[in-house]
Design a protein around this motif. Structure first.
Motif, mmCIF file in Angstrom:
data_model
loop_
_atom_site.group_PDB
_atom_site.id
_atom_site.type_symbol
_atom_site.label_atom_id
_atom_site.label_comp_id
_atom_site.label_asym_id
_atom_site.label_seq_id
_atom_site.Cartn_x
_atom_site.Cartn_y
_atom_site.Cartn_z
ATOM 1 N N GLY A 76 0.808 -1.212 0.000
ATOM 2 C CA GLY A 76 0.000 0.000 0.000
ATOM 3 C C GLY A 76 0.841 1.262 0.000
ATOM 4 N N THR A 77 1.941 1.236 0.749
ATOM 5 C CA THR A 77 2.839 2.392 0.773
ATOM 6 C C THR A 77 3.473 2.618 -0.593
ATOM 7 O OG1 THR A 77 3.343 2.015 3.115
ATOM 8 C CG2 THR A 77 4.891 3.380 1.867
ATOM 9 N N ALA A 78 3.916 1.524 -1.210
ATOM 10 C CA ALA A 78 4.532 1.635 -2.537
ATOM 11 C C ALA A 78 3.523 2.140 -3.570
ATOM 12 C CB ALA A 78 5.102 0.287 -2.968
ATOM 13 N N LEU A 79 2.267 1.700 -3.442
ATOM 14 C CA LEU A 79 1.249 2.086 -4.422
ATOM 15 C C LEU A 79 0.799 3.536 -4.236
ATOM 16 C CD1 LEU A 79 -0.663 1.253 -6.725
ATOM 17 C CD2 LEU A 79 -2.264 0.442 -4.973
ATOM 18 N N VAL A 80 0.495 3.919 -3.000
ATOM 19 C CA VAL A 80 -0.098 5.241 -2.750
ATOM 20 C C VAL A 80 0.964 6.328 -2.653
ATOM 21 C CG1 VAL A 80 -1.515 6.601 -1.181
ATOM 22 C CG2 VAL A 80 -2.095 4.204 -1.621
ATOM 23 N N LEU A 81 1.898 6.158 -1.711
ATOM 24 C CA LEU A 81 2.875 7.225 -1.457
ATOM 25 C C LEU A 81 3.968 7.302 -2.511
ATOM 26 C CD1 LEU A 81 3.298 7.002 2.425
ATOM 27 C CD2 LEU A 81 1.801 8.481 1.091
ATOM 28 N N VAL A 82 4.479 6.118 -2.924
ATOM 29 C CA VAL A 82 5.578 6.130 -3.895
ATOM 30 C C VAL A 82 5.062 6.320 -5.320
ATOM 31 C CG1 VAL A 82 7.486 4.801 -4.875
ATOM 32 C CG2 VAL A 82 7.063 4.732 -2.421
ATOM 33 N N ALA A 83 4.081 5.517 -5.718
ATOM 34 C CA ALA A 83 3.612 5.574 -7.105
ATOM 35 C C ALA A 83 2.740 6.812 -7.372
ATOM 36 C CB ALA A 83 2.850 4.302 -7.445
ATOM 37 N N PHE A 84 1.628 6.924 -6.662
ATOM 38 C CA PHE A 84 0.741 8.063 -6.884
ATOM 39 C C PHE A 84 1.403 9.375 -6.441
ATOM 40 C CE2 PHE A 84 -3.147 5.086 -6.408
ATOM 41 C CZ PHE A 84 -2.929 4.628 -7.695
ATOM 42 N N GLY A 85 2.079 9.320 -5.291
ATOM 43 C CA GLY A 85 2.812 10.499 -4.853
ATOM 44 C C GLY A 85 3.936 10.852 -5.805
ATOM 45 N N GLY A 86 4.534 9.818 -6.388
ATOM 46 C CA GLY A 86 5.619 10.047 -7.346
ATOM 47 C C GLY A 86 5.154 10.753 -8.604
ATOM 48 N N MET A 87 3.929 10.458 -9.049
ATOM 49 C CA MET A 87 3.404 11.156 -10.220
ATOM 50 C C MET A 87 3.349 12.663 -9.977
ATOM 51 S SD MET A 87 0.253 8.639 -11.272
ATOM 52 C CE MET A 87 0.498 6.892 -11.563
ATOM 53 N N ILE A 88 2.890 13.015 -8.774
ATOM 54 C CA ILE A 88 2.808 14.444 -8.428
ATOM 55 C C ILE A 88 4.204 15.040 -8.291
ATOM 56 C CG2 ILE A 88 2.012 16.080 -6.686
ATOM 57 C CD1 ILE A 88 -0.236 14.087 -6.018
ATOM 58 N N ALA A 89 5.092 14.305 -7.601
ATOM 59 C CA ALA A 89 6.448 14.813 -7.372
ATOM 60 C C ALA A 89 7.205 15.003 -8.681
ATOM 61 C CB ALA A 89 7.211 13.852 -6.456
ATOM 62 N N LEU A 90 7.080 14.049 -9.598
ATOM 63 C CA LEU A 90 7.784 14.151 -10.879
ATOM 64 C C LEU A 90 7.200 15.263 -11.741
ATOM 65 C CD1 LEU A 90 8.259 10.359 -11.700
ATOM 66 C CD2 LEU A 90 10.008 11.990 -10.974
ATOM 67 N N TRP A 91 5.900 15.450 -11.681
ATOM 68 C CA TRP A 91 5.279 16.546 -12.435
ATOM 69 C C TRP A 91 5.755 17.894 -11.911
ATOM 70 C CZ3 TRP A 91 1.538 20.242 -10.778
ATOM 71 C CH2 TRP A 91 1.031 21.031 -11.805
ATOM 72 N N LEU A 92 5.776 18.045 -10.595
ATOM 73 C CA LEU A 92 6.262 19.290 -9.996
ATOM 74 C C LEU A 92 7.747 19.500 -10.281
ATOM 75 C CD1 LEU A 92 4.452 19.215 -6.519
ATOM 76 C CD2 LEU A 92 3.929 20.695 -8.476
ATOM 77 N N GLU A 93 8.501 18.410 -10.322
ATOM 78 C CA GLU A 93 9.939 18.521 -10.585
ATOM 79 C C GLU A 93 10.198 19.009 -12.006
ATOM 80 O OE1 GLU A 93 14.076 18.074 -9.629
ATOM 81 O OE2 GLU A 93 12.223 18.414 -8.532
ATOM 82 N N ARG A 94 9.503 18.438 -12.969
ATOM 83 C CA ARG A 94 9.674 18.888 -14.360
ATOM 84 C C ARG A 94 9.247 20.356 -14.500
ATOM 85 N NH1 ARG A 94 7.591 13.548 -15.341
ATOM 86 N NH2 ARG A 94 9.178 12.224 -16.329
ATOM 87 N N ARG A 95 8.158 20.709 -13.848
ATOM 88 C CA ARG A 95 7.674 22.083 -13.915
ATOM 89 C C ARG A 95 8.677 23.048 -13.295
ATOM 90 N NH1 ARG A 95 2.007 24.166 -11.161
ATOM 91 N NH2 ARG A 95 2.066 26.284 -11.939
ATOM 92 N N SER A 96 9.249 22.668 -12.161
ATOM 93 C CA SER A 96 10.218 23.529 -11.478
ATOM 94 C C SER A 96 11.479 23.709 -12.319
ATOM 95 C CB SER A 96 10.565 22.927 -10.117
ATOM 96 O OG SER A 96 11.516 23.704 -9.436
ATOM 97 N N ARG A 97 11.906 22.653 -12.982
ATOM 98 C CA ARG A 97 13.128 22.746 -13.794
ATOM 99 C C ARG A 97 12.924 23.617 -15.034
ATOM 100 N NH1 ARG A 97 15.940 16.714 -13.565
ATOM 101 N NH2 ARG A 97 15.911 16.526 -11.285
ATOM 102 N N LYS A 98 11.720 23.564 -15.575
ATOM 103 C CA LYS A 98 11.455 24.387 -16.753
ATOM 104 C C LYS A 98 11.324 25.867 -16.395
ATOM 105 C CE LYS A 98 9.135 20.858 -19.569
ATOM 106 N NZ LYS A 98 7.842 20.451 -20.185
ATOM 107 N N LYS A 99 10.669 26.138 -15.246
ATOM 108 C CA LYS A 99 10.413 27.536 -14.874
ATOM 109 C C LYS A 99 11.607 28.201 -14.198
ATOM 110 C CE LYS A 99 5.379 27.637 -14.506
ATOM 111 N NZ LYS A 99 4.253 27.999 -13.627
ATOM 112 N N ARG A 100 12.231 27.484 -13.236
ATOM 113 C CA ARG A 100 13.265 28.118 -12.422
ATOM 114 C C ARG A 100 14.635 27.474 -12.567
ATOM 115 N NH1 ARG A 100 8.808 27.636 -9.078
ATOM 116 N NH2 ARG A 100 9.715 25.815 -8.052
#
Length: 235
Positions: A76-100
């Motif tokens: 459950g931790t791998a599915l919710v926090l790592v996988a689903f949380g990772g989608m958000i984290a990776l999206w924010l990371e790409r956005r941050s690298r492009k903007k700043r």
């Protein structure tokens, strides 16, 4: 300008594979739990040497299930926090690298979660296999079972669900339907235990990729700071 040689793509692919395997793990454990709470409770008619039969309670008195809870928590931790949380984290990371042209703090937080999730999977893997080994190589004494018919539970030894129902199949069950259903669910119990190995490997690969990316970004930031603020030679 985005960082060169980014590992975000392989990190995203590995996160997806981990999500699939974690979902399988959670589904298999949930299926076992549903079996234990319903059909697995029995009772099951067992033939005796006298030519008659007695009823065996579906669960023993000392059933060990903590390893299943730990495995479910790891999946459950791998599915919710790592996988689903990772989608958000990776999206924010790409956005941050492009903007700043810099890394997002969420990415570093997610990296810590990846580490903790992998450690939990490691604990589940070791605990499950050790517990299964410790309670393995046991059998149900037919005389003891007949002396303690359902609703009394079989009193001897400690059992994991996998080892208990494996021993039940070694008994002369009266109904073939009982044997067929128990056998199918026993396969599921073995499957979620062995599935901990690919869950552990995928978690380790993801952790290694994330660690390499964090180190690469740190090194890149350090080089950029040195370029902006060069160290002047001493007189």
């Amino acid at each position: 300008m985005a960082f060169s040689l980014s590992l975000l793509l392989p990190i995203g692919l590995t996160t997806f594979l981990l999500a699939v395997d974690a979902a399988i793990s959670v589904g298999l454990v949930s299926s076992m739990v549903a079996f234990l709470h319903h059909y697995g409770r029995g009772p099951f008619p067992v033939a005796n040497p006298a030519g008659s039969y007695f009823l065996l309670a579906g669960e023993p008195a000392n059933l060990v299930t903590d390893q299943g809870h730990t495995t479910n928590a790891a999946g459950g931790t791998a599915l919710v926090l790592v996988a689903f949380g990772g989608m958000i984290a990776l999206w924010l990371e790409r956005r941050s690298r492009k903007k700043r042209d810099s890394s997002s703090p969420v990415f570093y937080l997610w990296a810590l979660i990846v580490l903790l999730s992998w450690l939990l999977t490691l604990v589940a893997l070791i605990y499950t296999f050790v517990e299964t080994s410790k309670t393995g190589n046991q059998f149900i004494d037919l005389a003891v079972a007949e002396a303690n018919p359902a609703p009394v539970k079989y009193p001897d030894n400690r059992w994991t669900p996998e080892n208990w129902y494996s021993a039940v199949l070694d008994l002369p069950l009266v109904r073939d339907n009982n044997r067929r259903i128990i056998s199918g669910n026993l396969t599921i119990m073995r499957a979620w235990r062995w599935n901990l190995i690919p869950l552990f490997i995928l978690g380790f690969v993801l952790l290694a990729l994330v660690a390499l990316e964090v180190l690469r970004v740190r090194r890149k930031d350090t080089q950029r700071i040195e370029v902006v603020n060069p160290v002047l030679p001493s007189k």
